[in-house]
Write a protein that holds these residues in place. Structure first.
Motif, PDB file in Angstrom:
ATOM      1  N   PRO A 369       0.871  -1.140   0.109  1.00 36.79           N
ATOM      2  CA  PRO A 369       0.177  -0.099  -0.061  1.00 36.79           C
ATOM      3  C   PRO A 369       0.817   1.293  -0.009  1.00 36.79           C
ATOM      4  O   PRO A 369       0.448   2.249  -0.678  1.00 36.79           O
ATOM      5  CB  PRO A 369      -0.855  -0.059   1.227  1.00 36.79           C
ATOM      6  N   GLU A 370       2.138   1.246   0.546  1.00 41.73           N
ATOM      7  CA  GLU A 370       3.040   2.682   0.926  1.00 41.73           C
ATOM      8  C   GLU A 370       3.264   2.876  -0.616  1.00 41.73           C
ATOM      9  O   GLU A 370       3.949   4.092  -1.002  1.00 41.73           O
ATOM     10  CB  GLU A 370       4.141   2.069   1.760  1.00 41.73           C
ATOM     11  N   PHE A 371       3.453   1.886  -1.535  1.00 37.76           N
ATOM     12  CA  PHE A 371       3.850   2.271  -3.128  1.00 37.76           C
ATOM     13  C   PHE A 371       2.985   3.239  -3.766  1.00 37.76           C
ATOM     14  O   PHE A 371       3.462   4.075  -4.531  1.00 37.76           O
ATOM     15  CB  PHE A 371       4.113   1.074  -3.991  1.00 37.76           C
ATOM     16  N   SER A 372       1.737   3.434  -3.113  1.00 38.86           N
ATOM     17  CA  SER A 372       0.902   4.237  -3.741  1.00 38.86           C
ATOM     18  C   SER A 372       0.505   5.408  -2.636  1.00 38.86           C
ATOM     19  O   SER A 372      -0.538   5.912  -2.428  1.00 38.86           O
ATOM     20  CB  SER A 372      -0.530   3.808  -4.117  1.00 38.86           C
ATOM     21  N   LEU A 373       1.649   5.512  -1.701  1.00 39.88           N
ATOM     22  CA  LEU A 373       1.375   6.465  -0.681  1.00 39.88           C
ATOM     23  C   LEU A 373       0.253   6.558   0.173  1.00 39.88           C
ATOM     24  O   LEU A 373      -0.363   7.375   0.829  1.00 39.88           O
ATOM     25  CB  LEU A 373       1.301   7.963  -1.317  1.00 39.88           C
ATOM     26  N   ASN A 374      -0.051   5.183   0.535  1.00 37.28           N
ATOM     27  CA  ASN A 374      -1.090   4.818   1.373  1.00 37.28           C
ATOM     28  C   ASN A 374      -0.624   4.254   2.837  1.00 37.28           C
ATOM     29  O   ASN A 374      -0.309   2.984   2.866  1.00 37.28           O
ATOM     30  CB  ASN A 374      -2.117   3.830   0.912  1.00 37.28           C
ATOM     31  N   GLY A 375      -0.206   5.103   3.829  1.00 36.39           N
ATOM     32  CA  GLY A 375       0.417   4.818   4.802  1.00 36.39           C
ATOM     33  C   GLY A 375       1.048   5.965   5.462  1.00 36.39           C
ATOM     34  O   GLY A 375       0.874   7.035   5.062  1.00 36.39           O
ATOM     35  N   THR A 376       1.595   5.553   6.802  1.00 38.17           N
ATOM     36  CA  THR A 376       2.394   6.685   7.540  1.00 38.17           C
ATOM     37  C   THR A 376       3.816   7.120   6.787  1.00 38.17           C
ATOM     38  O   THR A 376       4.236   6.275   6.014  1.00 38.17           O
ATOM     39  CB  THR A 376       2.657   6.355   8.882  1.00 38.17           C
ATOM     40  N   PRO A 377       4.143   8.432   6.843  1.00 34.08           N
ATOM     41  CA  PRO A 377       5.229   8.850   6.113  1.00 34.08           C
ATOM     42  C   PRO A 377       6.482   8.233   6.435  1.00 34.08           C
ATOM     43  O   PRO A 377       7.404   7.908   5.662  1.00 34.08           O
ATOM     44  CB  PRO A 377       5.519  10.382   6.706  1.00 34.08           C
ATOM     45  N   ARG A 378       6.582   7.494   7.844  1.00 35.68           N
ATOM     46  CA  ARG A 378       7.636   6.628   8.188  1.00 35.68           C
ATOM     47  C   ARG A 378       7.908   5.334   7.420  1.00 35.68           C
ATOM     48  O   ARG A 378       8.644   4.886   6.693  1.00 35.68           O
ATOM     49  CB  ARG A 378       7.681   6.407   9.722  1.00 35.68           C
ATOM     50  N   ILE A 380       6.325   4.832   4.537  1.00 36.36           N
ATOM     51  CA  ILE A 380       6.101   4.880   3.049  1.00 36.36           C
ATOM     52  C   ILE A 380       7.732   5.265   2.793  1.00 36.36           C
ATOM     53  O   ILE A 380       8.456   4.674   1.814  1.00 36.36           O
ATOM     54  CB  ILE A 380       5.543   6.232   2.619  1.00 36.36           C
ATOM     55  N   ALA A 381       8.528   5.955   3.749  1.00 36.88           N
ATOM     56  CA  ALA A 381      10.023   6.222   3.379  1.00 36.88           C
ATOM     57  C   ALA A 381      10.836   4.762   3.703  1.00 36.88           C
ATOM     58  O   ALA A 381      11.620   4.609   2.666  1.00 36.88           O
ATOM     59  CB  ALA A 381      10.582   7.126   4.369  1.00 36.88           C
ATOM     60  N   ILE A 382      10.369   3.864   4.562  1.00 34.51           N
ATOM     61  CA  ILE A 382      11.194   2.949   4.617  1.00 34.51           C
ATOM     62  C   ILE A 382      10.793   1.998   3.312  1.00 34.51           C
ATOM     63  O   ILE A 382      11.821   1.414   2.822  1.00 34.51           O
ATOM     64  CB  ILE A 382      10.630   1.996   5.635  1.00 34.51           C
ATOM     65  N   VAL A 383       9.572   1.872   2.787  1.00 33.98           N
ATOM     66  CA  VAL A 383       9.182   1.150   1.644  1.00 33.98           C
ATOM     67  C   VAL A 383       9.980   1.481   0.523  1.00 33.98           C
ATOM     68  O   VAL A 383      10.497   0.962  -0.223  1.00 33.98           O
ATOM     69  CB  VAL A 383       7.766   1.176   1.494  1.00 33.98           C
ATOM     70  N   PHE A 384       9.972   3.034   0.404  1.00 33.67           N
ATOM     71  CA  PHE A 384      10.813   3.652  -0.842  1.00 33.67           C
ATOM     72  C   PHE A 384      12.164   3.055  -0.831  1.00 33.67           C
ATOM     73  O   PHE A 384      12.658   2.675  -1.929  1.00 33.67           O
ATOM     74  CB  PHE A 384      10.706   4.930  -0.630  1.00 33.67           C
ATOM     75  N   VAL A 385      12.836   3.198   0.281  1.00 32.64           N
ATOM     76  CA  VAL A 385      14.141   2.826   0.598  1.00 32.64           C
ATOM     77  C   VAL A 385      14.408   1.449  -0.049  1.00 32.64           C
ATOM     78  O   VAL A 385      15.409   1.055  -0.674  1.00 32.64           O
ATOM     79  CB  VAL A 385      14.823   3.284   1.636  1.00 32.64           C
TER      80      VAL A 385
END
Length: 411
Positions: A369-378, A380-385
């Motif tokens: 879900p974080e890949f589509s910015l669906n989550g907390t900023p923290r 999302i940042a971890i998933v992006f890295v």
């Protein structure tokens, strides 16, 4: 006949395609090639890396993977061949990079505007969600190009001017894209932003005497924009009829039920079935039309399995681009083969190889879900890295360079 596609064409697409024509007329396309040529053209695999970066810059406003392949490929493909890339590899890298322009904000072809219309979400939100996946796509192609060049030790030639000098001379060509992005993020409508982008393009053209848009060049740019818009708009009526038949006959729900039944409620199989349906559909209609038609029938199946609506649309939108570079019908790859004077099928399968992230991203949208910015900023940042490092490893494995290490070890 006058459905979502016609509304989006009249409201957004026409203005943004005209904007792209004015930006190109202002001399920006030359800058989008010269800058990456000076920055990375002399490095390992330089000409191919120029192709990736130039396709990202120009593709973000061209609205067509085929147009991107033909326009930037006319320059980058001969340059790749001259550096030492095989013709079918040079012809395959360019379309693989070119389809990334369809995912890159601020324009994203026409799909982003259709997505905004169908979901009811502001286009600025869709831009933000699309930005990181688009960057990851270009990053994956860039890494694969790097290792392809490393296998054969292909190095480009140094440009006469440095990247800093070219940026200093032509930085203003980025202003129209910056203006459009900032205005849309501030909440202004895409149409208003596009008009100011066109005005900015005209102003920037006057920074150099040879690119100034006077009355004659204004008419040429407007005519090119109108012609390019009509190439997209020619299918509007047919698409409206198809969607009308699908909606009012109940086939939308039937298709969703069939997909869910065949996949037995498993998201992985559902995405694969949608990819197959999109590929078949894309053989007969343009990719934007394939996205719209597939979205009408496939999004309900994905949302039923727990995927949020925007991520479901992104899955369908990414998969709808596969017919550009996936055999048997892959017009962008065939265009690259024509320019490279290479075997069409070898070029098509090479483009398919370099564009592999196209098939990975839909699963990330579905399962992360974080890949589509669906989550907390923290989160999302971890998933992006993690995805950044994972993408590098994924591209490295697909490049096949590790096979050389085993061969050396055997020797």
């Amino acid at each position: 006949m006058f459905g979502i596609m016609a509304n989006v064409l009249a409201t957004y697409i026409l203005l943004f395609v005209v904007f792209g024509a004015f930006l190109e007329t202002s001399g920006a396309q030359r800058f989008f090639i010269d800058f990456p040529l000076a920055a990375v053209g002399h490095k390992l695999g330089g000409p191919a890396k120029v192709s990736v970066i130039a396709s990202g810059l120009f593709g973000s406003i061209s609205g067509s993977a085929i147009a991107n392949t033909v326009s930037t490929g006319a320059f980058t493909i001969p340059m790749m061949k001259k550096a030492g890339f095989k013709p079918h590899v040079a012809g395959g890298i360019e379309p693989a990079a070119s389809i990334g322009g369809m995912f890159m904000p601020p324009v994203m072809g026409a799909g982003g505007f259709i997505m905004a219309e169908m979901t009811g979400l502001p286009y600025s939100q869709i831009m933000l969600v699309a930005l990181f996946p688009a960057f990851m796509y270009f990053f994956s192609v860039f890494v694969m190009v790097h290792y392809e060049a490393k296998k054969y030790n292909i190095v480009g030639e140094r440009s006469k001017e440095s990247a800093g000098e070219i940026l200093k001379k032509g930085w203003f060509y980025t202003l129209p894209l910056v203006v459009i992005s900032i205005l849309m993020l501030m909440g202004y409508s895409p149409g208003y932003s596009a008009i100011l982008g066109i005005l900015t393009s005209i102003i920037t053209s006057w920074f150099r005497k040879e690119t100034r848009i006077g009355p004659r060049r204004f008419i040429v740019a407007a005519r090119n924009g109108a012609e390019n818009s009509l190439k997209i708009g020619a299918t509007v009526g047919v698409i409206g009829i198809i969607i009308g038949v699908l909606t009012y006959s109940g086939l939308v729900l039937t298709f969703a039920d069939i997909v869910i039944e065949l996949a037995d409620g498993r998201l992985f199989l559902t995405i694969l079935l949608i990819a197959l349906a999109s590929l078949v559909l894309g053989m007969g209609v343009p990719v934007t039309a394939a996205y719209l038609i597939t979205a009408v029938v496939a999004v309900p199946a994905l949302t039923h399995l727990g995927v949020n609506e925007l991520a479901a649309h992104m899955i369908v939108y990414w998969l709808s681009q596969d017919s550009n570079i996936t055999p048997p019908v892959c017009i962008a790859a065939f265009a690259g083969a024509t320019i490279a004077k290479a075997n069409m099928w070898k070029t098509a399968f090479t483009a398919f190889k370099f564009a592999k992230f196209l098939y990975l991203a839909p699963f990330l949208f579905g399962y992360v879900p974080e890949f589509s910015l669906n989550g907390t900023p923290r989160d999302i940042a971890i998933v992006f890295v993690l995805i950044l490092f994972g993408t590098y490893a994924y591209a490295w494995l697909l490049s096949g360079i590790w096979l050389q290490w085993f061969k050396k070890a055997d020797v």
